[in-house]
Each structure stands twice: as structure tokens, then as C-alpha cells.
Design an enzyme around this catalytic site. Structure first.
Site, PDB file in Angstrom:
ATOM      1  N   PHE A 122       0.867  -1.176   0.000  1.00  0.00           N
ATOM      2  CA  PHE A 122       0.000   0.000   0.000  1.00  0.00           C
ATOM      3  C   PHE A 122       0.904   1.225   0.000  1.00  0.00           C
ATOM      4  CE2 PHE A 122      -4.057   1.943   2.116  1.00  0.00           C
ATOM      5  CZ  PHE A 122      -4.388   2.507   0.909  1.00  0.00           C
ATOM      6  N   TYR A 133       5.280  -3.560  25.379  1.00  0.00           N
ATOM      7  CA  TYR A 133       5.159  -4.448  24.216  1.00  0.00           C
ATOM      8  C   TYR A 133       4.457  -5.759  24.562  1.00  0.00           C
ATOM      9  CZ  TYR A 133       6.015  -5.750  19.431  1.00  0.00           C
ATOM     10  OH  TYR A 133       5.824  -6.075  18.121  1.00  0.00           O
ATOM     11  N   ALA A 189      -4.506  -3.975   1.758  1.00  0.00           N
ATOM     12  CA  ALA A 189      -4.503  -5.435   1.906  1.00  0.00           C
ATOM     13  C   ALA A 189      -5.621  -5.934   2.806  1.00  0.00           C
ATOM     14  CB  ALA A 189      -3.148  -5.903   2.453  1.00  0.00           C
ATOM     15  N   ALA A 208       2.050  -4.135   8.730  1.00  0.00           N
ATOM     16  CA  ALA A 208       2.170  -3.252   9.895  1.00  0.00           C
ATOM     17  C   ALA A 208       1.441  -1.968   9.531  1.00  0.00           C
ATOM     18  CB  ALA A 208       3.634  -2.969  10.213  1.00  0.00           C
TER      19      ALA A 208
END
Length: 396
Positions: free
Chosen positions: A77, A237, A115, A143
Site C-alpha cells: 500500500f 510491548y 490489503a 504493519a
């Protein structure tokens, strides 16, 4: 146009076409210098890479094509140049990749679009049917900050904790100084939004669509990329919103393998590396800069292309899950006890005054600029370059 880097905190708003080509060509040369086992070559002949234009996705496409001689379809993209602004780096990367593939007689076509959308999934299926028949390897390396689902709902990902406020040292990328950064806990809506964007739901949607269309070869493989990291970064995280999404990704690997008889799904847990996504995470860039110094000193540092070529050569065919169900641990060198002990010792000492001495700040920034095609010694950045670069195969 003379193209210079224009950096705003953790993003560069320009990209250099010649520099991006240099970046891609260096990765290709590295892969060509290696020998790939017969198992990899036999099982990666026709490869679909979803998220193929930067970072681990680009490295996967390069490795498959120039290491295994695979025909590749890449989904991305990216924005082309409008004549006034440069294209995005992923656009230039893909143009350089396809040029090199054509020179080597390798099939390579790319699809540009969202996508997450059903439209791009169908375009991809149509192209596979027309040109390849079936694929034997599907790499999922998306991502993205947000996702629009089929019903029009927009979900946004958040970089937050899931428990309490987390305060720790961080690297102010604008000024190259050490600061204190506090990260707030996410709301339930933010947590669920992150899982929707970065979890395994869209991966499952892709495999479902590909399987239903009959374009997956029997006993094919699909791999999604993840990260766990050290205990230091757990609050932001592994135990944070991103970590929850990544655990959903791992759960999805098991579900895919159980649901579809023709495909084996795995999650590759990769090493910490500078990417456009990781640069945005608080606290993490400082850890990366220290880790780079330690691993380079110990001779175990890998960039994206070294990491993914090792995955293809040593750990994917057959999948080495090392006792962890559906997880291929490519972060084994990062989480080595000696590496982490040295990193934590430096973390306790590091300050703005000793930042350059105790971390590989230059290496961090070199990787950052290389992502956008800058800071390559062999490129003359004072020259005019054509920023309007075409990708011959592009399906818009």
C-alpha cells in the site's frame, strides 16, 4: 529534483529513488552470496508476500526470489510520486526489486492497495489463478496503524499498556537525548482496536479467501511475523496492547493449521530491528540502540535481510518450532543471556552524556535513513533525480 531527507521525529517524509535502489540491490547481493538448501528451493517456488515493500516483508520477497528463484507476487500500500512530492520508499523499493527480478528472468508482479480489503484479496486471487495457478508460501507481514473492515468500521491500533502507567527511560529521536516517557493504559476499546488491526483476524481472512479460491498448494506454508522482546519492554510491548495483538496472531496460527488441511501456519518471532513501525514505539528505540552495540560487539547482529535469509535457510523448511507451538524463534540471538545481561547493565548507566559511548546511536540512525534511501556513501545526493518512477507490473 534534488531530494533531501525531511525527518519529523520517527518518520521521514521524503524518499530517494536511487538510494532505495541501492538499499534493495545490497540486500539482493547479500542473498545471492548465500547457498540455500534444496528444501527451501523446493518449497518456495511460488510465493505471495502480503506487506512486501519494506522491512521484513521486502526482505522475504528478496530472499524468496533471489535465494530460492521463486516467482513472487507482492501486495503493498504505497504512493507513487505526484511530480512534486517523492513516492513512498516502499514504491521505490518495489520498482528496484522488479527491475532486478526482470534482469534475472524472475516472475515478479505487485498489487498496490489496502490489503485489508476484499477487493485487494480478490485481485490477488485473480492474478495467482491467471499467472501461477497456486502458491506454496504465503508471508503475512502487515504493519498498519488502522484497518477498515468489510462493514466499513475503522479500527485504530494503540501503543499503550494494559495495566498501569509505565514510566521508563526513552530516546527523544528529535534531539537525541534521554528523557523519561510515560505510557498510559489503554481503554478496552483501544485494546480491541489494536487486536483488530495487528492480530490474526485479517491473516485468517486472507488464508480463508485463498483456500476457498483453490490457490493454495497442498502442504503449503504461511508465516506471520511477530516480536516478543526482553522483560524490559514487556509493559509497553509483550504485556501491552501490541503484545495482546501478537498473542492473538499466534493463536490464529494454530487455528489456521487446524481449519485448513492444505496449509501449515507459523509465527516467526523476529529480532528487534529499526523499522517504520518500531520507531514509533516509546522506550523501544533506546533499547534498540543499546542492543545494536552489544550484538555488533559480539558478532551476532542481523538486519532484516540477514534475519529472513537465516529463517529460509535454517528454520522454515522444515519449521523449527523449538518446543514452542507454532513459534519459530528467530530472536534466539537477541535474547541470549549474555546479550541481555550486557544490555541491562548499560541501560542502568545510560544518560544523555554517555549516550553515544554506550549505545550504537549512529547505527540506529543509519538504519533509519537507509529505510528511506539516504546516507549511502555511493549515492550523490546533490544530483537531480527523477522522482517519478514506474513499476511496470503494478496492479492498482
Amino acid at each position: 529534483m534534488i531530494v533531501e531527507p525531511k525527518v519529523r521525529e520517527f518518520i521521514c517524509t521524503t524518499a530517494h529513488p536511487v538510494g532505495c535502489m541501492e538499499n534493495v540491490n545490497r540486500q539482493i547481493s547479500y542473498v545471492k552470496s548465500l547457498s540455500f538448501p534444496a528444501e527451501a528451493v523446493q518449497n518456495a517456488k511460488k510465493v505471495l508476500v502480503i506487506g512486501a515493500s519494506t522491512g521484513y516483508g521486502l526482505a522475504s520477497r528478496i530472499t524468496a526470489a533471489f535465494g530460492c528463484q521463486a516467482a513472487t507476487i507482492g501486495v503493498m500500500f504505497e504512493k507513487p510520486s505526484n511530480g512534486k512530492r517523492t513516492a513512498t520508499p516502499g514504491w521505490y523499493n518495489t520498482a528496484a526489486f522488479e527491475k532486478a527480478a526482470a534482469e534475472d528472468g524472475l516472475y515478479a508482479k505487485s498489487i498496490n492497495g489496502d490489503a485489508f480489503s476484499e477487493e485487494i484479496k480478490q485481485k490477488t486471487i485473480d492474478l495467482i489463478k491467471k499467472d501461477l495457478g497456486q502458491v506454496d508460501l504465503v508471508i503475512y507481514s502487515l504493519a498498519a496503524p488502522r484497518r477498515t473492515t468489510a462493514d466499513g468500521t475503522v479500527y485504530t491500533s494503540s501503543l499503550k499498556t494494559t495495566d498501569s502507567v509505565f514510566t521508563e527511560k526513552s530516546l527523544d529521536l528529535k534531539n537525541n537525548i534521554i528523557t523519561q516517557k510515560s505510557v498510559e493504559p489503554a481503554t478496552e476499546e483501544e485494546l480491541q482496536g489494536t487486536i483488530k488491526v495487528m492480530g490474526g483476524e485479517d491473516w485468517m481472512d486472507w488464508i480463508t479467501a485463498l483456500s476457498k479460491a483453490g490457490v493454495l498448494k497442498n502442504d503449503s506454508v504461511t508465516v506471520a511475523y511477530s516480536y516478543i522482546g526482553p522483560e524490559l519492554t514487556y509493559p509497553i510491548y509483550f504485556d501491552g496492547t501490541i503484545g495482546c495483538a501478537k498473542r492473538h496472531l499466534t493463536k490464529t496460527a494454530k487455528e489456521i493449521s487446524e481449519k485448513f488441511s492444505e496449509i501449515n501456519a507459523y509465527v516467526s518471532v523476529n529480532k528487534a530491528l529499526v523499522t517504520q513501525a518500531s520507531s514509533a514505539i516509546p522506550i523501544v528505540p533506546l533499547y534498540f540502540a543499546i542492543l545494536y552495540k552489544v550484538m555488533k560487539e559480539q558478532g551476532t547482529h542481523e538486519g532484516c535481510i540477514e534475519q529472513i535469509s537465516r529463517l529460509f535457510r535454517d528454520k522454515l523448511f522444515p519449521a523449527d518450532t523449538s518446543g514452542s507451538e507454532k513459534l519459530i524463534r528467530m530472536d534466539d540471538w537477541e535474547l541470549n543471556e549474555k546479550v541481555q545481561a550486557k544490555v541491562m547493565a548499560i541501560w542502568k548507566q545510560i544518560s544523555t552524556e554517555n549516550l553515544s559511548a554506550l549505545s550504537d546511536l549512529d547505527g540506529y540512525w543509519e538504519d533509519f535513513y537507509h529505510m528511506f534511501g539516504f546516507h549511502f556513501d555511493c549515492v550523490d545526493y546533490t544530483k537531480d533525480v527523477d522522482i517519478c518512477v514506474e513499476i511496470p507490473s503494478i496492479h492498482l
